[in-house]
Design a protein around this motif. Structure first.
Motif, PDB file in Angstrom:
ATOM      1  N   TRP A 129      -5.435   1.870   2.665  1.00  0.00           N
ATOM      2  CA  TRP A 129      -5.532   0.947   1.777  1.00  0.00           C
ATOM      3  C   TRP A 129      -7.047   0.326   1.649  1.00  0.00           C
ATOM      4  O   TRP A 129      -7.309  -0.298   0.511  1.00  0.00           O
ATOM      5  N   SER A 135       0.842  -1.112   0.015  1.00  0.00           N
ATOM      6  CA  SER A 135      -0.174   0.004  -0.061  1.00  0.00           C
ATOM      7  C   SER A 135       0.956   1.206   0.106  1.00  0.00           C
ATOM      8  O   SER A 135       0.413   2.271  -0.457  1.00  0.00           O
ATOM      9  N   TRP A 148      -8.804  -1.104  -2.144  1.00  0.00           N
ATOM     10  CA  TRP A 148      -8.736  -2.563  -2.647  1.00  0.00           C
ATOM     11  C   TRP A 148     -10.039  -2.677  -3.584  1.00  0.00           C
ATOM     12  O   TRP A 148     -11.155  -2.442  -3.002  1.00  0.00           O
TER      13      TRP A 148
END
Length: 342
Positions: free
Chosen positions: A56, A46, A60
């Motif tokens: 992060w 990240s 995603w």
């Protein structure tokens, strides 16, 4: 709010809480693609894409074409894409038209997913320390001596202790370590017990326990205490994020007693669950400003604190927490301040 503790890469998750930003900021010079290698962590990966790695979960992106999109492994390729104009990281398959002359089944029969942080930095620590109540340690069975009158025993030896095993078949051998007090209020925060070994209960004869030592990290001596090996559940998989509550505390101890604190050192904080800390919470570390004398008025002036690192809390107790330093731009020290990262 109950936090999910993941060993997985989650789908897009918007975090709420003090200091949360609307959109994570991409790092200058970030890659468009990255292939995961052995030794990577989600934090490291990240950090290649984001200025603040703990954001992060927000970028995603689940890829429905991947059989198990929640796990990433060494060898997987990640790509930075844009969904509705927003940056997302997704797992990608091989490029169309590319034929790879290799089996489609992973060559390693048992593959572990990429961890959030370097687990080897905390696993040994988790196994050797715990915070206990003063009365629990005082009332625990204690070692009298070893077989044949030995005052020092090790793995393979039998020791005798006075107390009740309470039906436990396996007991840990612990030694009183450091008592923690708040440096500002002088409140008692907790007592640290250090594991020195473990053994199987051979028999309980009245108040005398016969314990066969199966492993020892240090020599077992008189007055060491026996405690159940099962403690509060410990997770080693985390979802790093900013705390939901405003936190302001200090680092009051460091594992190993080193003078300068750096990356991957384990530190003790004077804040815990009662202040709202949870495993996975990320805190910024601030170096306390120097106290200087004003050259004109001769008064003492304290300079402002400066941000010098980041840590992640990995275990909490009521009044204390343990954290792992993930980044240090300057040598850190005891009594450096910890706060919310934004």
């Amino acid at each position: 709010m109950m936090r999910k503790l993941l060993c997985t890469v989650t789908a897009v998750l918007l975090l709420a809480g003090p200091g949360a930003q609307a959109e994570p900021e991409l790092r200058d010079g970030h890659p468009d693609r990255y292939t995961v290698v052995k030794g990577d962590t989600l934090w490291d990966i990240s950090g290649r894409f984001l200025n603040e790695p703990w954001y992060w979960p927000e970028i995603w992106q689940v890829n429905p074409q991947v059989d198990n999109p929640h796990l990433i492994y060494p060898g997987d390729t990640l790509a930075l894409v844009y969904v509705d104009g927003q940056p997302r990281i997704t797992k990608v398959q091989s490029e169309p038209g590319v034929v790879r002359l290799s089996p489609k089944v992973r060559s390693t029969p048992i593959q572990t997913p990429v961890p959030t942080i370097p687990l080897d930095a905390i696993e040994a620590f988790l196994g050797k320390t715990r915070i206990v109540a003063e009365e629990d340690l005082a009332n625990a069975p204690y070692v009298l001596q070893g077989r044949d009158g030995r005052l020092v025993s090790g793995a393979g030896d039998r020791v005798y202790a006075r107390g009740k095993s309470k039906g436990q078949k396996v007991l840990g051998v612990f030694r009183r370590s450091q008592a923690y007090y708040d440096p500002e209020t002088e409140e008692f925060l907790g007592l640290e017990a250090k594991a020195v070994g473990q053994g199987k209960v051979a028999s309980q004869d009245g108040e005398v326990i016969s314990l066969d030592l199966t492993q020892t990290q240090e020599e077992v001596v008189q007055n060491d205490r026996l405690l159940p090996t099962a403690d509060a559940p410990i997770t080693t998989n985390f979802e790093p994020s900013a705390p939901d509550e405003q936190i302001r505390g200090v680092m009051i101890a460091v594992d190993g007693g080193v003078k300068n604190i750096g990356q991957y050192d384990v530190v003790t904080l004077n804040r815990g669950a009662r202040e709202g800390l949870e495993p996975g919470d990320v805190l910024a570390v601030f170096k306390k400003g120097e106290v200087i004398r004003d050259p004109n008025t001769r008064e003492l002036v304290e300079l402002p604190s400066e941000r010098a690192g980041l840590l992640m809390v990995f275990q909490t107790y009521e009044k204390l927490s343990y954290g792992l330093v993930l980044k240090a731009t300057r040598p850190l020290a005891l009594l450096d301040e910890v706060r919310n990262p934004n």
